[in-house]
Design a protein around this motif. Sequence first.
Motif, mmCIF file in Angstrom:
data_model
loop_
_atom_site.group_PDB
_atom_site.id
_atom_site.type_symbol
_atom_site.label_atom_id
_atom_site.label_comp_id
_atom_site.label_asym_id
_atom_site.label_seq_id
_atom_site.Cartn_x
_atom_site.Cartn_y
_atom_site.Cartn_z
ATOM 1 N N SER A 107 0.811 -1.214 0.000
ATOM 2 C CA SER A 107 0.000 0.000 0.000
ATOM 3 C C SER A 107 0.849 1.271 0.000
ATOM 4 C CB SER A 107 -0.962 -0.005 1.188
ATOM 5 O OG SER A 107 -0.239 -0.065 2.400
ATOM 6 N N SER A 108 2.081 1.181 0.441
ATOM 7 C CA SER A 108 2.972 2.347 0.414
ATOM 8 C C SER A 108 3.211 2.824 -1.014
ATOM 9 C CB SER A 108 4.311 2.009 1.059
ATOM 10 O OG SER A 108 4.147 1.644 2.397
ATOM 11 N N ALA A 109 3.198 1.920 -1.958
ATOM 12 C CA ALA A 109 3.395 2.298 -3.361
ATOM 13 C C ALA A 109 2.252 3.189 -3.832
ATOM 14 C CB ALA A 109 3.506 1.050 -4.233
ATOM 15 N N VAL A 110 1.042 2.825 -3.473
ATOM 16 C CA VAL A 110 -0.116 3.631 -3.864
ATOM 17 C C VAL A 110 -0.015 5.017 -3.230
ATOM 18 C CG1 VAL A 110 -2.629 3.828 -3.742
ATOM 19 C CG2 VAL A 110 -1.580 1.598 -4.200
ATOM 20 N N ALA A 111 0.321 5.071 -1.954
ATOM 21 C CA ALA A 111 0.459 6.353 -1.262
ATOM 22 C C ALA A 111 1.556 7.205 -1.901
ATOM 23 C CB ALA A 111 0.762 6.114 0.215
ATOM 24 N N THR A 112 2.638 6.575 -2.314
ATOM 25 C CA THR A 112 3.744 7.291 -2.946
ATOM 26 C C THR A 112 3.301 7.895 -4.277
ATOM 27 O OG1 THR A 112 5.376 5.878 -1.873
ATOM 28 C CG2 THR A 112 6.093 7.046 -3.848
ATOM 29 N N LEU A 113 2.616 7.120 -5.094
ATOM 30 C CA LEU A 113 2.145 7.630 -6.375
ATOM 31 C C LEU A 113 1.149 8.772 -6.185
ATOM 32 C CD1 LEU A 113 3.570 5.035 -7.353
ATOM 33 C CD2 LEU A 113 1.733 4.806 -9.031
ATOM 34 N N LEU A 114 0.295 8.659 -5.193
ATOM 35 C CA LEU A 114 -0.660 9.736 -4.918
ATOM 36 C C LEU A 114 0.063 11.012 -4.486
ATOM 37 C CD1 LEU A 114 -3.501 7.765 -3.121
ATOM 38 C CD2 LEU A 114 -3.610 8.831 -5.390
ATOM 39 N N ALA A 115 1.105 10.869 -3.687
ATOM 40 C CA ALA A 115 1.886 12.034 -3.259
ATOM 41 C C ALA A 115 2.581 12.684 -4.453
ATOM 42 C CB ALA A 115 2.896 11.635 -2.193
ATOM 43 N N TRP A 116 3.133 11.864 -5.348
ATOM 44 C CA TRP A 116 3.756 12.403 -6.559
ATOM 45 C C TRP A 116 2.733 13.134 -7.412
ATOM 46 C CZ3 TRP A 116 6.548 7.235 -7.974
ATOM 47 C CH2 TRP A 116 7.727 7.114 -7.235
ATOM 48 N N ARG A 117 1.560 12.547 -7.549
ATOM 49 C CA ARG A 117 0.497 13.157 -8.357
ATOM 50 C C ARG A 117 0.115 14.516 -7.753
ATOM 51 N NH1 ARG A 117 -0.780 12.346 -13.092
ATOM 52 N NH2 ARG A 117 -1.244 10.162 -12.907
ATOM 53 N N ARG A 118 -0.041 14.571 -6.425
ATOM 54 C CA ARG A 118 -0.383 15.828 -5.746
ATOM 55 C C ARG A 118 0.675 16.900 -5.994
ATOM 56 N NH1 ARG A 118 -1.992 12.834 -1.568
ATOM 57 N NH2 ARG A 118 0.038 12.976 -0.587
ATOM 58 N N GLU A 119 1.933 16.518 -5.847
ATOM 59 C CA GLU A 119 3.033 17.463 -6.062
ATOM 60 C C GLU A 119 3.028 17.983 -7.496
ATOM 61 O OE1 GLU A 119 6.386 19.838 -5.294
ATOM 62 O OE2 GLU A 119 4.987 18.860 -3.925
ATOM 63 N N ALA A 120 2.853 17.104 -8.445
ATOM 64 C CA ALA A 120 2.828 17.507 -9.850
ATOM 65 C C ALA A 120 1.665 18.464 -10.104
ATOM 66 C CB ALA A 120 2.730 16.276 -10.748
ATOM 67 N N GLN A 121 0.499 18.160 -9.554
ATOM 68 C CA GLN A 121 -0.661 19.033 -9.745
ATOM 69 C C GLN A 121 -0.401 20.415 -9.160
ATOM 70 O OE1 GLN A 121 -3.797 16.618 -8.047
ATOM 71 N NE2 GLN A 121 -4.434 15.889 -10.052
ATOM 72 N N GLN A 122 0.233 20.457 -8.000
ATOM 73 C CA GLN A 122 0.547 21.754 -7.382
ATOM 74 C C GLN A 122 1.506 22.559 -8.246
ATOM 75 O OE1 GLN A 122 1.913 20.754 -3.436
ATOM 76 N NE2 GLN A 122 -0.167 20.427 -2.678
ATOM 77 N N ARG A 123 2.337 21.872 -9.005
ATOM 78 C CA ARG A 123 3.301 22.537 -9.887
ATOM 79 C C ARG A 123 2.728 22.763 -11.288
ATOM 80 N NH1 ARG A 123 8.559 22.701 -8.226
ATOM 81 N NH2 ARG A 123 8.978 21.724 -6.227
ATOM 82 N N GLY A 124 1.511 22.309 -11.514
ATOM 83 C CA GLY A 124 0.894 22.464 -12.822
ATOM 84 C C GLY A 124 1.447 21.526 -13.878
ATOM 85 N N VAL A 125 1.971 20.389 -13.429
ATOM 86 C CA VAL A 125 2.567 19.402 -14.325
ATOM 87 C C VAL A 125 1.616 18.215 -14.488
ATOM 88 C CG1 VAL A 125 4.493 17.773 -14.586
ATOM 89 C CG2 VAL A 125 4.896 20.047 -13.637
ATOM 90 N N ALA A 126 1.441 17.773 -15.717
ATOM 91 C CA ALA A 126 0.656 16.568 -15.990
ATOM 92 C C ALA A 126 1.604 15.377 -15.875
ATOM 93 C CB ALA A 126 0.037 16.630 -17.376
ATOM 94 N N LEU A 127 1.537 14.668 -14.772
ATOM 95 C CA LEU A 127 2.450 13.560 -14.492
ATOM 96 C C LEU A 127 1.943 12.276 -15.125
ATOM 97 C CD1 LEU A 127 5.017 12.787 -12.921
ATOM 98 C CD2 LEU A 127 3.548 12.278 -10.967
ATOM 99 N N ASP A 128 2.831 11.586 -15.817
ATOM 100 C CA ASP A 128 2.472 10.342 -16.498
ATOM 101 C C ASP A 128 3.208 9.165 -15.863
ATOM 102 O OD1 ASP A 128 1.571 8.461 -18.358
ATOM 103 O OD2 ASP A 128 3.162 8.940 -19.780
ATOM 104 N N PHE A 129 2.438 8.170 -15.416
ATOM 105 C CA PHE A 129 3.020 6.936 -14.878
ATOM 106 C C PHE A 129 3.081 5.847 -15.938
ATOM 107 C CE2 PHE A 129 1.013 8.541 -10.818
ATOM 108 C CZ PHE A 129 2.198 8.958 -10.248
ATOM 109 N N GLY A 130 2.495 6.073 -17.086
ATOM 110 C CA GLY A 130 2.430 5.028 -18.101
ATOM 111 C C GLY A 130 1.517 3.907 -17.643
ATOM 112 N N VAL A 131 1.807 2.717 -18.087
ATOM 113 C CA VAL A 131 1.031 1.548 -17.696
ATOM 114 C C VAL A 131 1.538 1.071 -16.342
ATOM 115 C CG1 VAL A 131 0.423 -0.821 -18.300
ATOM 116 C CG2 VAL A 131 0.661 0.889 -20.095
ATOM 117 N N LEU A 132 0.640 1.008 -15.373
ATOM 118 C CA LEU A 132 1.029 0.538 -14.045
ATOM 119 C C LEU A 132 1.245 -0.976 -14.071
ATOM 120 C CD1 LEU A 132 -1.457 2.438 -11.695
ATOM 121 C CD2 LEU A 132 0.851 3.105 -12.363
#
Length: 98
Positions: A41-66
């Motif tokens: 579950s830490s992986a999911v939390a990590t990806l969500l944190a990255w997504r939040r940070e990118a959104q705050q910076r106005g960046v469209a973050l791409d993880f590709g195929v999970l």
Amino acid sequence: MFKPANSLTFKNASAVLRDGLAAIAGGQSGIDLSDVTVVDSSAVATLLAWRREAQQRGVALDFGVLPANLQSLADLYGVSVLLHGTDTAPTSATDRHH
């Protein structure tokens, strides 16, 4: 492009989170998760944190195929749409291929 090692679990989540945040702060808009094979579950939390940070910076973050196991956890927790950054998340392995 930032590319975590094969494991993203509670044992290394803090370091991987930090490295990913640094990559996003450095202007990267993609994180390659193709080598990640061991998750919790830490992986999911990590990806969500990255997504939040990118959104705050106005960046469209791409993880590709999970990876399938990470996608399964995201589905279980009901956050697939958040991780994919779209209105609709892939619903099958076929849909996940670009």
